[in-house]
Scaffold this active site. Structure first.
Site, short mmCIF file in Angstrom:
data_model
loop_
_atom_site.label_atom_id
_atom_site.label_comp_id
_atom_site.label_asym_id
_atom_site.label_seq_id
_atom_site.Cartn_x
_atom_site.Cartn_y
_atom_site.Cartn_z
N GLU A 172 0.79 -1.23 0.00
CA GLU A 172 0.00 0.00 0.00
C GLU A 172 0.83 1.28 0.00
OE1 GLU A 172 -2.84 -0.15 3.20
OE2 GLU A 172 -3.87 -1.86 2.35
N GLU A 379 -5.07 -8.77 0.83
CA GLU A 379 -5.73 -8.50 2.11
C GLU A 379 -7.21 -8.24 1.89
OE1 GLU A 379 -4.22 -5.22 4.49
OE2 GLU A 379 -2.15 -5.87 4.14
C1 PNW Z 1 -4.14 -2.00 5.68
N1 PNW Z 1 -6.81 3.78 5.12
O1 PNW Z 1 -4.04 -0.75 6.26
C2 PNW Z 1 -2.80 -2.60 6.03
O2 PNW Z 1 -2.10 -3.20 4.96
C3 PNW Z 1 -2.80 -3.45 7.25
O3 PNW Z 1 -1.53 -3.42 7.83
C4 PNW Z 1 -3.91 -2.97 8.19
O4 PNW Z 1 -3.85 -3.60 9.43
C5 PNW Z 1 -5.23 -3.23 7.49
O5 PNW Z 1 -5.27 -2.61 6.21
C6 PNW Z 1 -6.46 -2.80 8.29
O6 PNW Z 1 -6.47 -1.41 8.47
C7 PNW Z 1 -4.79 0.34 5.93
O7 PNW Z 1 -6.96 4.63 6.03
C8 PNW Z 1 -4.81 1.36 6.86
O8 PNW Z 1 -7.28 3.97 3.96
C9 PNW Z 1 -5.49 2.51 6.59
C10 PNW Z 1 -6.13 2.64 5.37
C11 PNW Z 1 -6.11 1.62 4.43
C12 PNW Z 1 -5.43 0.47 4.72
#
Ligand code: PNW
Length: 478
Positions: A172, A379
């Site tokens: 990401e 994921e």
């Molecule tokens: C992803 N957003 O994180 C990550 O790859 C993981 O490590 C995380 O635990 C999981 O999704 C759940 O949150 C994100 O704010 C964190 O758009 C924030 C965002 C998107 C993905």
């Protein structure tokens, strides 16, 4: 409404793989052990006010000491594959130069354990734990970070290449660039919109350089991909030109800013135009876009929820931040005049709308935009308020029907896309374990396996048992 595993398994092609994912900083703990250097997440989580409850990843799931049990857990659940990340500061503690053999030994043990149990692996090189010295030297907004990343990638490929199924360079990059350097809700917590765009560029460059470094060690057929949190964006009203244009602008700064260079070898022109008031993009050197562009064996997609937008009228104030922290600076650098629409509907504990059909829609669109590119869901998952219950025989259980139904709906959405001819090869649940959920600390549980953070006891939730039954039913078919 949960689909019986056998019915769903029958809709997944032979060779399709089911697994679960984790990330180093979220599970390992042992931050001062094994020669590990500090990362930006150590610094950020120890800065008061940044993480809910003052939580840190100092101990997390103590996976560094409990890896053997966790590997056995993956195998006992009968998963085909496991996605993990390597902590860069365990391998190159100061970010450049000396390599730490103890760090390599740790991942060699984990990867060997998985191989012995016939579990396929996807290894993420960067899941956000940048060595602190590299941030001190400027972080992702400076070019050198991409060069250091490629050196680290070469070390990993040379030292662990015999044990890794598929490499994914970045997790990401949108989150790294825009939550790290624009909204500041993630490490390193900077709020500099122009720097965030430079970070995005150097992440693109880093991906290309790292993929080349891996292939220089392992040959051109080494399996290398990248993982994007590709946003499933749609206009609130498809017949409104303003809404459609807002969706286009968000797609530029959210999606095409990465897929452009990485998959086509060029940034889209509208991105330069939309962000001209923020930066002149002078950090892009001749040839960079071509360097970022390497053939990938697949594209990894992390999907949780759709993004629905409308165009703001002149002078109209936005009504919502789009789920990125009320009161914080926007991560949507350059996307002016965009509002986020939050329709009624079922939501997870993150406040994220549950909409499996948005996943099938995005997969179909990716197939249309990048024909022939295999896709992997790296994921997908949900946080819910879990309750531990004790059964009659004293056994502990978590009856997480909400999460199980989330998985059932989304795996089914993947099957819908496959029915429509989309080439989806694998699906990874986020996450194997309840873990350190970044700015939310231990307050949000995404695991299919419950972790008691006092005792470190692991308890598979009903969702884990459902995934186990799905993987089993699928294996029995082939
Ligand atoms: C992803 N957003 O994180 C990550 O790859 C993981 O490590 C995380 O635990 C999981 O999704 C759940 O949150 C994100 O704010 C964190 O758009 C924030 C965002 C998107 C993905």
């Amino acid at each position: 409404p949960v689909i019986p595993p056998a019915d769903l398994a029958a809709r997944l092609p032979a060779g399709f793989r089911l697994g679960a994912a984790t990330a180093s900083y979220q599970i390992e703990g042992a931050v001062d052990e094994g020669g590990r250097g500090p990362s930006i997440w150590d610094t950020f989580s120890h800065t008061p006010g940044k993480i809910m409850g003052g939580d840190t990843g100092d101990v997390a799931c103590d996976h560094y000491h409990r890896w053997e049990g966790d590997v056995a857990l993956v195998a006992d659940l009968g998963l085909d594959a496991y996605r993990l990340s390597v902590a860069w500061p365990r391998i190159v503690p100061t970010g450049s130069g000396a390599v730490n053999q103890e760090g390599l030994d740790f991942y060699r043990r984990v990867l060997s354990g998985l191989r012995e149990r016939d579990v396929d692996t996807v290894v993420t090189l960067y899941h956000w734990d940048l060595p602190q010295p590299l941030e001190d030297a400027g972080g992702w907004p400076v070019r050198e970070t991409a060069e250091r990343f490629a050196e680290y990638a070469g070390v990993l490929a040379r030292e662990l290449g015999d044990l890794v199924g598929t490499w994914t360079t970045l997790n990401e990059p949108w989150v790294s660039a825009f939550l790290g350097y624009a909204s500041g809700v993630h490490a390193p917590g900077r709020t500099e919109p122009a720097a965030a765009l430079a970070a995005a560029h150097h992440l693109n460059l880093g991906h290309g350089l790292a993929a080349r470094a891996i292939r220089a060690e392992l040959g051109d057929d080494a399996s290398v991909m990248v993982t994007l949190n590709h946003h499933a964006i749609r206009p609130a009203d498809p017949s409104s030109a303003a809404d459609v244009d807002a969706a286009r602008r968000l797609d530029a700064v959210g999606n095409r800013i990465f897929t452009g260079p990485m998959l086509r070898g060029a940034y889209p022109q509208d991105l330069f135009e939309d962000t001209a008031h923020v930066t002149d993009w002078s950090f892009v050197r001749d040839g960079d876009e071509a360097l970022a562009h390497v053939p990938v064996s697949a594209l990894g997609i992390n999907y949780y929820t759709p993004t629905i937008v409308r165009g703001l009228a002149e002078g109209e104030e936005p009504s919502s931040s789009g789920g990125h922290g009320e009161g914080s600076a926007t991560p949507w650098v350059g996307a002016t005049g965009v509002d986020f629409v939050e329709p009624e509907g079922e939501r997870t504990r993150m406040g994220w709308l549950v909409e499996p059909s948005a996943l099938s829609g995005m997969l179909r669109r990716l197939r249309d935009d990048f024909p022939g590119l295999p896709l992997i869901i790296t994921e997908n998952g949900a946080a819910y308020e879990d309750e531990m219950s004790t059964d009659e025989d004293g056994g502990r259980a978590v009856h997480d029907l909400d999460r199980t139904s989330y998985y059932s709906g989304h795996v089914s959405a993947v099957a819908d896309a496959i029915d429509d001819g989309v080439d989806v090869r694998a699906y990874f649940a986020w996450s194997l374990l309840d873990n350190f959920e970044w700015a939310f600390g231990y307050d949000r549980r995404f695991g299919v396996v419950h972790v008691d953070f006092e005792t470190q006891e692991r308890t598979p939730k009903d969702s884990a048992l459902w995934l186990r039954d799905l993987a089993r039913a699928h294996r029995d078919r082939r």
